[in-house]
Enzyme design. Structure first.
Site, short mmCIF file in Angstrom:
data_model
loop_
_atom_site.label_atom_id
_atom_site.label_comp_id
_atom_site.label_asym_id
_atom_site.label_seq_id
_atom_site.Cartn_x
_atom_site.Cartn_y
_atom_site.Cartn_z
N ARG A 50 0.80 -1.22 0.00
CA ARG A 50 0.00 0.00 0.00
C ARG A 50 0.84 1.28 0.00
O ARG A 50 0.39 2.33 0.43
CB ARG A 50 -0.99 0.01 1.18
CG ARG A 50 -2.00 -1.12 1.09
CD ARG A 50 -2.99 -1.08 2.24
NE ARG A 50 -4.00 -2.10 2.08
CZ ARG A 50 -3.87 -3.35 2.50
NH1 ARG A 50 -2.75 -3.73 3.12
NH2 ARG A 50 -4.83 -4.23 2.31
N LYS A 110 2.49 10.59 -11.83
CA LYS A 110 1.59 9.70 -12.55
C LYS A 110 2.29 8.37 -12.82
O LYS A 110 3.35 8.33 -13.44
CB LYS A 110 1.15 10.32 -13.88
CG LYS A 110 0.04 11.33 -13.77
CD LYS A 110 -0.43 11.73 -15.17
CE LYS A 110 -1.61 12.68 -15.13
NZ LYS A 110 -2.07 13.03 -16.49
N GLU A 158 7.77 16.57 -26.38
CA GLU A 158 7.22 17.04 -25.10
C GLU A 158 7.72 18.44 -24.78
O GLU A 158 6.99 19.25 -24.19
CB GLU A 158 7.60 16.07 -23.98
CG GLU A 158 6.99 14.67 -24.11
CD GLU A 158 5.50 14.63 -23.80
OE1 GLU A 158 4.93 15.67 -23.42
OE2 GLU A 158 4.90 13.55 -23.94
N LYS A 203 6.46 22.04 -16.44
CA LYS A 203 5.67 20.97 -15.83
C LYS A 203 5.63 21.11 -14.31
O LYS A 203 4.57 20.91 -13.68
CB LYS A 203 6.22 19.61 -16.21
CG LYS A 203 5.39 18.47 -15.61
CD LYS A 203 5.57 17.15 -16.28
CE LYS A 203 4.55 16.15 -15.75
NZ LYS A 203 4.67 14.83 -16.37
N GLU A 247 -4.61 16.59 -11.12
CA GLU A 247 -5.24 16.87 -12.42
C GLU A 247 -6.74 17.15 -12.29
O GLU A 247 -7.57 16.56 -12.97
CB GLU A 247 -5.00 15.72 -13.40
CG GLU A 247 -5.20 16.13 -14.85
CD GLU A 247 -4.79 15.05 -15.83
OE1 GLU A 247 -5.66 14.58 -16.58
OE2 GLU A 247 -3.60 14.69 -15.85
N ARG A 249 -3.68 21.09 -14.69
CA ARG A 249 -2.74 20.04 -15.10
C ARG A 249 -3.20 19.32 -16.35
O ARG A 249 -2.40 18.77 -17.10
CB ARG A 249 -2.52 19.04 -13.95
CG ARG A 249 -1.52 17.95 -14.32
CD ARG A 249 -1.09 17.11 -13.14
NE ARG A 249 -0.17 16.07 -13.58
CZ ARG A 249 0.52 15.27 -12.77
NH1 ARG A 249 0.40 15.41 -11.46
NH2 ARG A 249 1.33 14.36 -13.25
N ASN A 309 -2.03 17.35 -21.16
CA ASN A 309 -2.51 16.31 -22.07
C ASN A 309 -2.53 16.78 -23.53
O ASN A 309 -2.99 16.04 -24.41
CB ASN A 309 -3.91 15.85 -21.66
CG ASN A 309 -3.91 15.12 -20.33
OD1 ASN A 309 -3.00 14.36 -20.03
ND2 ASN A 309 -4.92 15.38 -19.51
N HIS A 322 -2.05 14.43 -26.48
CA HIS A 322 -2.05 13.05 -25.98
C HIS A 322 -3.35 12.30 -26.25
O HIS A 322 -3.34 11.07 -26.34
CB HIS A 322 -1.74 13.04 -24.48
CG HIS A 322 -0.30 13.27 -24.17
ND1 HIS A 322 0.35 14.43 -24.52
CD2 HIS A 322 0.62 12.49 -23.54
CE1 HIS A 322 1.62 14.35 -24.11
NE2 HIS A 322 1.80 13.18 -23.53
N HIS A 381 -2.39 9.07 -27.98
CA HIS A 381 -2.55 7.75 -27.38
C HIS A 381 -3.37 6.83 -28.29
O HIS A 381 -3.05 5.64 -28.44
CB HIS A 381 -3.23 7.86 -26.01
CG HIS A 381 -2.32 8.34 -24.93
ND1 HIS A 381 -2.79 8.71 -23.68
CD2 HIS A 381 -0.98 8.54 -24.89
CE1 HIS A 381 -1.76 9.09 -22.93
NE2 HIS A 381 -0.66 9.00 -23.64
N HIS A 407 5.81 7.27 -28.92
CA HIS A 407 5.00 8.20 -28.13
C HIS A 407 5.24 9.65 -28.54
O HIS A 407 4.29 10.41 -28.76
CB HIS A 407 5.28 8.02 -26.64
CG HIS A 407 4.51 8.97 -25.77
ND1 HIS A 407 3.14 8.87 -25.60
CD2 HIS A 407 4.90 10.05 -25.05
CE1 HIS A 407 2.73 9.84 -24.80
NE2 HIS A 407 3.78 10.57 -24.45
#
Length: 477
Positions: free
Chosen positions: A267, A289, A331, A356, A366, A370, A374, A377, A381, A393
């Site tokens: 955890r 992330k 990026e 960033k 997010e 934030r 994306n 993306h 994606h 990518h």
């Protein structure tokens, strides 16, 4: 100005240089040994050593260093062993600039002999030789310094990001400074581990950690729960507990999966990210992330779990193939369109990261701004999945940003020639800007409907509308 810490072996001229610098910058000067004596009610350094032992002196030295760090903007001359403790070293390096003096051994011997008064030169030479034999590598390590440092305290735990050359070999020292647990598993992929994994292992073991390694297959197509399972099994074999840690060495795929495995191990276990690709350095390594893909959609399974620290060693970019460098530039260009158009003319890892870091600090989970990260993306994606990841990518982000600029035009949010401007920026970095033959925006719609940003039949696109103007717009596809 930043605090300047002057460091080096006895006789290297720390106090002399420190006073000169303090005068040059009109800044206060502090000799840390004098501060220790003052705090000990005038007791001399030899007397402290005699009565309290080295451990007692080091405790006083650390307290004096903490006080010096709390008063920024001055020049501090440190004792010759003040930064031997990794925690003290990180304290100084995170509060200012450490200048470690490199003085030839024969000069040190002559100075120490003269300072000792009646001490023969032979005794001084023996003292210097012993000291340099034990501390020489420590002093040499200060030739490797981060050139940029960012801190994010809005995630699930504070996260520091360091950028510089040679940082791969300092992972163990930084882990010791953060007092991480005694065991670690280093995860690298089949491309990066042979280049850097053994160096990270050696650094950890030198710092006293019990470290083992796991090599996973390279490639986005391996970013699956099965690979995460192999990382968990490596944790189990190494008997990692919640106080231990993992280290990711590689690109964004390795970092995402290692971070997710750490987030879910018992955890929550701490982890370190050592990105070795430009794309990972400027984007994937930072912000917490983590996760893995499903066959139908990217990054659908994961957690927010910030690395304890990120060491972006720009020397690893020297071995990166041109195609991978271009993917990282995608990026960086994305960050230029979001918040810093100057990146198009002056790209750097630190400057791109600054964009960033600012956004993630404002919105760790997010829930708002934030989502602008994306950009490119949503389409990107979907394109990766549609081509079974033959489009990499960064390439997909470049194409996706251009397509999303076209969507902004169709929605009346940008002028007709705007997509050409966007495409030109990516083309200058030798990135593709058009969808592959047989693939259209409409043909990608079915995949995009599985995007995690889908709400009520609409997808929240981050649409580029002008330089520095990215808008979050829900669109039915």
């Amino acid at each position: 100005m930043q605090t300047i810490f002057i460091y080096g072996p006895p006789g290297s001229g720390k106090t002399t240089l420190g006073k000169l610098l303090a005068g040059r910058f009109s800044a206060p000067f502090e000799d840390l040994d004098d501060s220790i004596v003052q705090a000990a009610d005038g007791k001399s350094i030899p007397a402290i050593f005699s009565e309290e032992g080295e451990s007692g002196f080091r405790a006083r030295e650390r307290a004096a260093l903490e006080a010096a760090c709390a008063a920024p903007g001055h020049v501090v001359a440190l004792g010759g062993g003040a930064l031997l403790d990794p925690t003290c070293r990180m304290l100084a390096e995170s509060h200012g600039q450490v200048i470690c003096l490199d003085v030839p051994a024969n000069v040190l011997k002559a100075r120490i002999a003269s300072q000792a008064g009646t001490r023969p030169l032979a005794d001084a030479a023996e003292k210097v030789d012993r000291l340099l034999a034990t501390r020489g590598p420590h002093y040499d390590s200060f030739a490797v310094r981060p050139v940029a440092h960012f801190a994010i305290d809005s995630g699930d735990e504070p996260s520091d990001i360091f950028v510089g050359r040679g940082l791969v070999d300092t992972v163990g020292a930084w882990a010791a400074a953060r007092k991480l647990g005694g065991r670690a598993v280093v995860v690298g992929d089949s491309n990066t581990f042979p280049l850097y994994g053994e160096r990270v292992l050696a650094s950890l073991r030198k710092a006293g950690f019990s470290a083992t390694a796991l090599t996973i297959p390279a490639g986005e197509e391996t970013k699956t729960i099965d690979t995460v399972m192999s990382i968990w099994r490596a944790f189990l074999a190494a008997e990692l507990g919640r106080s231990d840690f993992a280290v990711a060495v590689g690109g964004g795929v390795t970092g995402d999966m290692t971070g997710f495995a750490a987030a879910s191990w018992m955890r929550g276990m701490r982890w370190i990210n050592v990105p070795t690709s430009l794309l990972a350095m400027v984007d994937a390594s930072t912000g917490g992330k983590t996760g893995c893909d499903l066959p139908e959609a990217k990054n659908m399974v994961g957690a927010f779990h910030s690395p304890t620290f990120v060491l972006a060693d720009t020397a690893t970019l020297d071995t990166l193939p041109p195609r991978e460098l271009a993917c990282g530039m995608a990026e960086t260009i994305k960050h230029a369109f979001i918040a810093d158009p100057g990146l198009l003319d002056d790209p750097s890892v630190a400057r791109s990261l600054a964009v960033k870091v600012k956004i993630v600090t404002e919105d760790a989970k997010e829930k708002g701004v934030r989502a602008k990260l994306n950009l490119g993306h949503t389409v990107g994606h979907a394109l990766e999945i549609a081509t079974n990841f033959s489009v990499k990518h960064g390439e997909a982000v470049a194409i996706g940003t251009v397509e999303e600029a076209r969507l902004a035009v169709r929605l009346g949010l940008a002028p007709a020639d705007w997509p050409d401007t966007v495409a030109a920026a990516f083309a200058a970095a030798k990135l593709p800007t058009a969808l592959p033959d047989g693939i259209t925006f409409d043909s990608l719609a079915e995949i995009m409907r599985h995007d995690k940003k889908q709400r009520g039949g609409k997808i929240s696109f981050a649409l580029p509308c002008a330089p520095g103007d990215v808008r979050l717009v829900p669109v039915a596809v």
